[in-house]
Design an enzyme around this catalytic site. Structure first.
Site, PDB file in Angstrom:
ATOM      1  N   ARG A  33       0.181   7.756  -2.437  1.00  0.00           N
ATOM      2  CA  ARG A  33       0.804   8.776  -1.578  1.00  0.00           C
ATOM      3  C   ARG A  33       2.266   9.013  -1.960  1.00  0.00           C
ATOM      4  NH1 ARG A  33      -1.115   5.891   3.621  1.00  0.00           N
ATOM      5  NH2 ARG A  33      -1.785   4.433   1.990  1.00  0.00           N
ATOM      6  N   HIS A  39       2.292   3.606  -9.137  1.00  0.00           N
ATOM      7  CA  HIS A  39       2.024   2.186  -9.405  1.00  0.00           C
ATOM      8  C   HIS A  39       3.192   1.569 -10.179  1.00  0.00           C
ATOM      9  CE1 HIS A  39      -1.841   2.484  -7.649  1.00  0.00           C
ATOM     10  NE2 HIS A  39      -2.410   3.193  -8.602  1.00  0.00           N
ATOM     11  N   ASP A  85       0.830  -1.205   0.000  1.00  0.00           N
ATOM     12  CA  ASP A  85       0.000   0.000   0.000  1.00  0.00           C
ATOM     13  C   ASP A  85       0.872   1.265   0.000  1.00  0.00           C
ATOM     14  OD1 ASP A  85      -2.342   1.411  -0.017  1.00  0.00           O
ATOM     15  OD2 ASP A  85      -2.724   1.217   2.135  1.00  0.00           O
ATOM     16  N   SER A 143     -10.783  -6.992  -4.639  1.00  0.00           N
ATOM     17  CA  SER A 143     -12.103  -6.999  -5.280  1.00  0.00           C
ATOM     18  C   SER A 143     -12.788  -5.640  -5.088  1.00  0.00           C
ATOM     19  CB  SER A 143     -12.960  -8.135  -4.706  1.00  0.00           C
ATOM     20  OG  SER A 143     -12.833  -8.183  -3.310  1.00  0.00           O
ATOM     21  N   GLU A 144     -12.292  -4.850  -4.148  1.00  0.00           N
ATOM     22  CA  GLU A 144     -12.859  -3.519  -3.915  1.00  0.00           C
ATOM     23  C   GLU A 144     -12.156  -2.433  -4.739  1.00  0.00           C
ATOM     24  OE1 GLU A 144     -12.114  -5.669  -1.228  1.00  0.00           O
ATOM     25  OE2 GLU A 144     -14.226  -6.269  -1.297  1.00  0.00           O
ATOM     26  N   ASN A 145     -10.993  -2.759  -5.309  1.00  0.00           N
ATOM     27  CA  ASN A 145     -10.252  -1.752  -6.083  1.00  0.00           C
ATOM     28  C   ASN A 145     -10.951  -1.374  -7.392  1.00  0.00           C
ATOM     29  OD1 ASN A 145      -6.988  -2.943  -4.975  1.00  0.00           O
ATOM     30  ND2 ASN A 145      -8.126  -1.174  -4.247  1.00  0.00           N
ATOM     31  N   TRP A 146     -11.975  -2.140  -7.785  1.00  0.00           N
ATOM     32  CA  TRP A 146     -12.771  -1.766  -8.977  1.00  0.00           C
ATOM     33  C   TRP A 146     -13.499  -0.449  -8.760  1.00  0.00           C
ATOM     34  CZ3 TRP A 146     -11.485  -4.419 -13.078  1.00  0.00           C
ATOM     35  CH2 TRP A 146     -11.127  -5.767 -12.965  1.00  0.00           C
ATOM     36  N   LEU A 203      -6.755  -4.653   7.509  1.00  0.00           N
ATOM     37  CA  LEU A 203      -6.493  -5.785   6.629  1.00  0.00           C
ATOM     38  C   LEU A 203      -7.108  -5.614   5.242  1.00  0.00           C
ATOM     39  CD1 LEU A 203      -6.804  -8.792   9.114  1.00  0.00           C
ATOM     40  CD2 LEU A 203      -4.738  -7.735   8.217  1.00  0.00           C
TER      41      LEU A 203
HETATM   42  C1  IPE Z   1      -5.377  -2.768  -0.211  1.00  0.00           C
HETATM   43  O1  IPE Z   1      -5.058  -1.425  -0.346  1.00  0.00           O
HETATM   44  C2  IPE Z   1      -5.360  -3.437  -1.550  1.00  0.00           C
HETATM   45  C3  IPE Z   1      -4.047  -3.605  -2.157  1.00  0.00           C
HETATM   46  C4  IPE Z   1      -2.897  -3.238  -1.638  1.00  0.00           C
HETATM   47  C5  IPE Z   1      -4.046  -4.240  -3.440  1.00  0.00           C
HETATM   48  P1  IPE Z   1      -6.180  -0.306  -0.513  1.00  0.00           P
HETATM   49  O2  IPE Z   1      -5.447   0.977  -0.654  1.00  0.00           O
HETATM   50  O3  IPE Z   1      -7.110  -0.688  -1.587  1.00  0.00           O
HETATM   51  O4  IPE Z   1      -6.941  -0.395   0.876  1.00  0.00           O
HETATM   52  P2  IPE Z   1      -7.858   0.676   1.613  1.00  0.00           P
HETATM   53  O5  IPE Z   1      -8.883   1.133   0.629  1.00  0.00           O
HETATM   54  O6  IPE Z   1      -6.968   1.782   2.058  1.00  0.00           O
HETATM   55  O7  IPE Z   1      -8.423  -0.076   2.779  1.00  0.00           O
HETATM   56  C1  IPE Z   2      -1.542   0.384  -3.415  1.00  0.00           C
HETATM   57  O1  IPE Z   2      -1.366   1.754  -3.445  1.00  0.00           O
HETATM   58  C2  IPE Z   2      -1.828  -0.166  -4.781  1.00  0.00           C
HETATM   59  C3  IPE Z   2      -3.180  -0.725  -4.960  1.00  0.00           C
HETATM   60  C4  IPE Z   2      -4.125  -0.710  -4.074  1.00  0.00           C
HETATM   61  C5  IPE Z   2      -3.473  -1.316  -6.245  1.00  0.00           C
HETATM   62  P1  IPE Z   2      -2.582   2.780  -3.386  1.00  0.00           P
HETATM   63  O2  IPE Z   2      -2.974   3.149  -4.760  1.00  0.00           O
HETATM   64  O3  IPE Z   2      -3.667   2.253  -2.522  1.00  0.00           O
HETATM   65  O4  IPE Z   2      -1.879   4.023  -2.686  1.00  0.00           O
HETATM   66  P2  IPE Z   2      -2.490   4.991  -1.586  1.00  0.00           P
HETATM   67  O5  IPE Z   2      -3.016   4.137  -0.484  1.00  0.00           O
HETATM   68  O6  IPE Z   2      -3.565   5.764  -2.265  1.00  0.00           O
HETATM   69  O7  IPE Z   2      -1.335   5.830  -1.171  1.00  0.00           O
HETATM   70 MG    MG Z   3      -4.088   2.397  -0.552  1.00  0.00          MG
END
Ligand code: IPE
Ligand code: IPE
Ligand code: MG
Length: 231
Positions: free
Chosen positions: A24, A37, A20, A66-69, A186
């Site tokens: 940021r 990324h 994660d 599954s929530e990243n969509w 988590l």
């Molecule tokens: C968790 O990170 C998913 C991955 C690292 C792939 P997110 O950035 O999606 O989680 P939340 O939304 O902060 O909980």
């Molecule tokens: C983790 O980085 C990558 C994925 C969830 C795919 P983020 O994109 O969640 O980065 P932050 O949390 O916004 O910094």
């Molecule tokens: Mg994140």
């Protein structure tokens, strides 16, 4: 004066990481999110090379939930494109490093071309002795529900049967879960598997996470006292 922690010498066989903080990282550098990324993929690449020297049997990485969509379409597209490129460019590296690729999550639901190249990569790396498990379109609650449904179908809703039907059924028990970027949650990752895993939450943003950070985490794990409910 406090006593120095005793060296219990635990060796982690299976480490999972919630990668994660890419967004940021980019924001702090006034770069587009996509750059975060991209650099995140580079951090993954460096880590894969350290699986063997660090003596891990399995490294599980949370790449897309599954929530990243829910993210904006262009960001999802960027992530999927990075995935496409990564599978193609790093397949020889997996094979050279004796890495078996494994995918957990509902990955068959990804774009057909990605599914096809994943199937190809799974086949070509099937002989690897160490596992890189990548969580794609993964949600732990969905995984548990799928496993419970399969367990119910054979009339055996037991802890062992659910465990045996999880996507992780052929992976060693999870020893250590690491999350980068300072968030302490988590996010629907390996909920069942975390029952007795050690956890480590670090402030480092994912693109800055190096094999040295992983080694530090393994050193920290080595001196933890794991009790599993006993004494
Ligand atoms: C968790 O990170 C998913 C991955 C690292 C792939 P997110 O950035 O999606 O989680 P939340 O939304 O902060 O909980
Ligand atoms: C983790 O980085 C990558 C994925 C969830 C795919 P983020 O994109 O969640 O980065 P932050 O949390 O916004 O910094
Ligand atoms: Mg994140």
């Amino acid at each position: 004066m406090g006593e120095a922690p005793s060296q219990t010498g635990n060796r982690a066989k299976h480490v999972a990481i919630i990668m994660d903080g890419n967004g940021r990282w980019a924001k702090r550098k006034h770069l587009p999110r996509a750059m975060g990324h991209k650099r995140g993929v580079e951090a993954v690449r460096a880590l894969i090379r350290s699986v063997e020297p660090m003596g891990l049997d399995c490294l599980t990485l949370y790449a897309f939930s599954s929530e990243n969509w829910k993210r904006p379409e262009d960001e999802v597209d960027d992530l999927m494109d990075l995935m496409r490129k990564f599978i193609k460019s790093d397949l020889p590296e997996f094979i050279a490093n004796d890495v078996r690729l494994k995918i957990i999550g509902d990955w068959q639901g990804l774009a057909p071309d990605i599914v096809k190249s994943l199937e190809d990569a799974l086949e070509k790396t099937s002989g690897g002795s160490r596992t890189l498990a990548v969580a794609l379109n993964y949600g732990s609650q969905q995984e548990i529900a799928r496993a419970a449904a399969k367990a119910a179908a054979i009339g055996e809703v037991t802890e062992a049967s659910i465990t045996a039907h999880l996507d992780t059924n052929d992976l060693p028990p999870l020893d250590l879960l690491i999350r980068t970027s300072g968030e302490v949650r988590l996010s629907n990752f390996l909920l069942w598997q975390c029952a007795y895993a050690e956890m480590l939450f670090v402030d480092t943003l994912w693109p800055d996470f190096t094999p040295e950070h992983l080694q530090t985490a393994l050193d920290d794990f080595a001196i933890r006292e794991r009790r599993f409910g006993g004494r």
